[in-house]
Design a protein around this motif. Structure first.
Motif, PDB file in Angstrom:
ATOM      1  N   LEU A  41       0.848  -1.198   0.000  1.00  0.00           N
ATOM      2  CA  LEU A  41       0.000   0.000   0.000  1.00  0.00           C
ATOM      3  C   LEU A  41       0.876   1.239   0.000  1.00  0.00           C
ATOM      4  CD1 LEU A  41      -2.760  -1.023   2.567  1.00  0.00           C
ATOM      5  CD2 LEU A  41      -3.079  -0.606   0.121  1.00  0.00           C
ATOM      6  N   PRO A  42       1.387   1.610  -1.177  1.00  0.00           N
ATOM      7  CA  PRO A  42       2.285   2.751  -1.237  1.00  0.00           C
ATOM      8  C   PRO A  42       1.558   4.071  -0.998  1.00  0.00           C
ATOM      9  CG  PRO A  42       1.892   1.894  -3.430  1.00  0.00           C
ATOM     10  CD  PRO A  42       1.200   0.978  -2.477  1.00  0.00           C
ATOM     11  N   ASP A  43       2.333   5.094  -0.626  1.00  0.00           N
ATOM     12  CA  ASP A  43       1.760   6.329  -0.120  1.00  0.00           C
ATOM     13  C   ASP A  43       2.573   7.532  -0.622  1.00  0.00           C
ATOM     14  OD1 ASP A  43       0.481   8.184   1.521  1.00  0.00           O
ATOM     15  OD2 ASP A  43       1.785   7.740   3.232  1.00  0.00           O
ATOM     16  N   VAL A  44       1.871   8.615  -0.921  1.00  0.00           N
ATOM     17  CA  VAL A  44       2.556   9.832  -1.369  1.00  0.00           C
ATOM     18  C   VAL A  44       3.150  10.592  -0.185  1.00  0.00           C
ATOM     19  CG1 VAL A  44       2.271  12.080  -2.490  1.00  0.00           C
ATOM     20  CG2 VAL A  44       1.169  10.081  -3.455  1.00  0.00           C
ATOM     21  N   LEU A  45       2.457  10.594   0.940  1.00  0.00           N
ATOM     22  CA  LEU A  45       2.954  11.345   2.095  1.00  0.00           C
ATOM     23  C   LEU A  45       4.344  10.850   2.521  1.00  0.00           C
ATOM     24  CD1 LEU A  45       1.940  13.680   3.757  1.00  0.00           C
ATOM     25  CD2 LEU A  45       0.997  12.045   5.396  1.00  0.00           C
ATOM     26  N   ALA A  46       4.531   9.529   2.456  1.00  0.00           N
ATOM     27  CA  ALA A  46       5.842   8.969   2.822  1.00  0.00           C
ATOM     28  C   ALA A  46       6.929   9.455   1.865  1.00  0.00           C
ATOM     29  CB  ALA A  46       5.797   7.443   2.832  1.00  0.00           C
TER      30      ALA A  46
END
Ligand SMILES: *[C@@H]1O[C@H](CO)[C@@H](O)[C@H](O)[C@H]1NC(C)=O
Length: 300
Positions: A276-281
């Motif tokens: 579950l990749p994330d932009v915030l990270a």
């Protein structure tokens, strides 16, 4: 939009993860000196997002976002600064760091990260970096657009400061350009250290393993950052190795023990293993790395 593209990439990642053999992993942790360098070069990458480091060569490098204190404390003068409104979006600066005895070539990430992730294409082109070496067409073009000016500056600075280390660094798109720039400069016989933060994959195994073998590569990823997961492995893109994987979550401070060194261009024990990749990270590398270009509401 980001949510939708995250879902698509999650699906693609799941396919590619299960389709590929796992690569044996070497797990080492990093020493304090390297940890300090990772922080310093992250702050250089962060500084490239500040307008005042894109349009006023000759002055001190500084960040009104408070994200480059280590750079501000050192005696750092920018030598060239450039900003491009072209589609290739290449923006950055070359600076002389008299305190740390370095010539630093810094590339900014894209001005609009969400749009950039959504619009990213997977087209490749031939390069002259090594035999049969292709690279992502957009990243290669970005380097071509800045190459002449950057090379002239590096040549002049290294002649005047022959003992100084040459370092390329950047976040996101800037990390991709920094990788290609390092490969090219090394081919011209410069010794170059490469630091990237949240960089995407830039090429297939021919070029990526060529750069891996050149050595002195510090490819930093953070937790489930989406950008190092693109372009996907099933499109034949792989990473340079090793990966310096920050395992802490967003907004947490990081120490040397939180960074794992992972080998292998297809290793899934770090960032690439997240479903579950994330932009915030993507925006959190020790600090809010792109904060200098964000409005006060957007800052993280
Ligand atoms: C800072 O570095 C420059 C060279 O880039 C040098 O000329 C200058 O004397 C240095 N200043 C200080 C205060 O060390």
């Amino acid at each position: 939009m980001v949510f939708i593209s995250s879902l698509i990439y999650t699906f693609l990642l799941a396919c590619s993860t299960f389709a590929l053999p796992t690569v044996p992993i070497g797990k080492r942790s990093i020493d304090d000196k390297l940890f300090t360098n990772l922080q310093l070069m992250e702050q250089y990458a962060s500084a490239a997002y500040c307008r005042n480091n894109q349009n006023s060569p000759g002055d001190k490098v500084s960040c009104n976002s408070g994200t480059c204190d280590l750079v501000q404390k050192a005696n750092v003068t920018s030598v060239i600064e450039y900003a491009s409104e072209l589609a290739t979006d290449v923006t950055g600066f070359v600076s002389l760091d008299a305190t740390n005895k370095m010539i630093v070539i810094t590339f900014r990430g894209t001005a609009s990260i969400d749009n950039w992730i959504t619009d990213l294409t997977f087209k490749t082109v031939d390069t002259n970096l090594c035999e049969g070496c292709t690279a992502h067409a957009g990243f290669w073009q970005s380097w071509q657009d800045s190459r002449k000016e950057v090379l002239a500056s590096v040549e002049r600075l290294s002649n005047a400061n022959p003992t100084f280390k040459i370092v390329t660094t950047g976040h996101s798109l800037g990390g991709a350009i920094a990788t290609i720039a390092a490969a090219d400069l090394r081919n011209l016989k410069y010794n170059v250290d490469l630091y990237t933060y949240g960089a995407p994959r830039i090429a297939d195994s021919t070029l990526s393993s060529y750069i891996t073998k050149q050595g002195n590569n510090y490819r930093v990823t953070h937790y489930n950052d989406i950008v190092p997961q693109v372009p996907p492995m099933f499109m034949d893109f792989v990473h340079i190795s090793p990966e310096y994987y920050i395992e802490t979550h967003n907004f947490k401070s990081v120490d040397a023990g939180n960074i794992k060194v992972l080998e292998g261009e297809k290793n899934t024990n770090g960032n690439a293993g997240h479903m579950l990749p994330d932009v915030l990270a993507h925006l959190w590398y020790f600090n809010g790395i792109s904060n200098c270009q964000l409005t006060s509401k957007q800052k993280i």
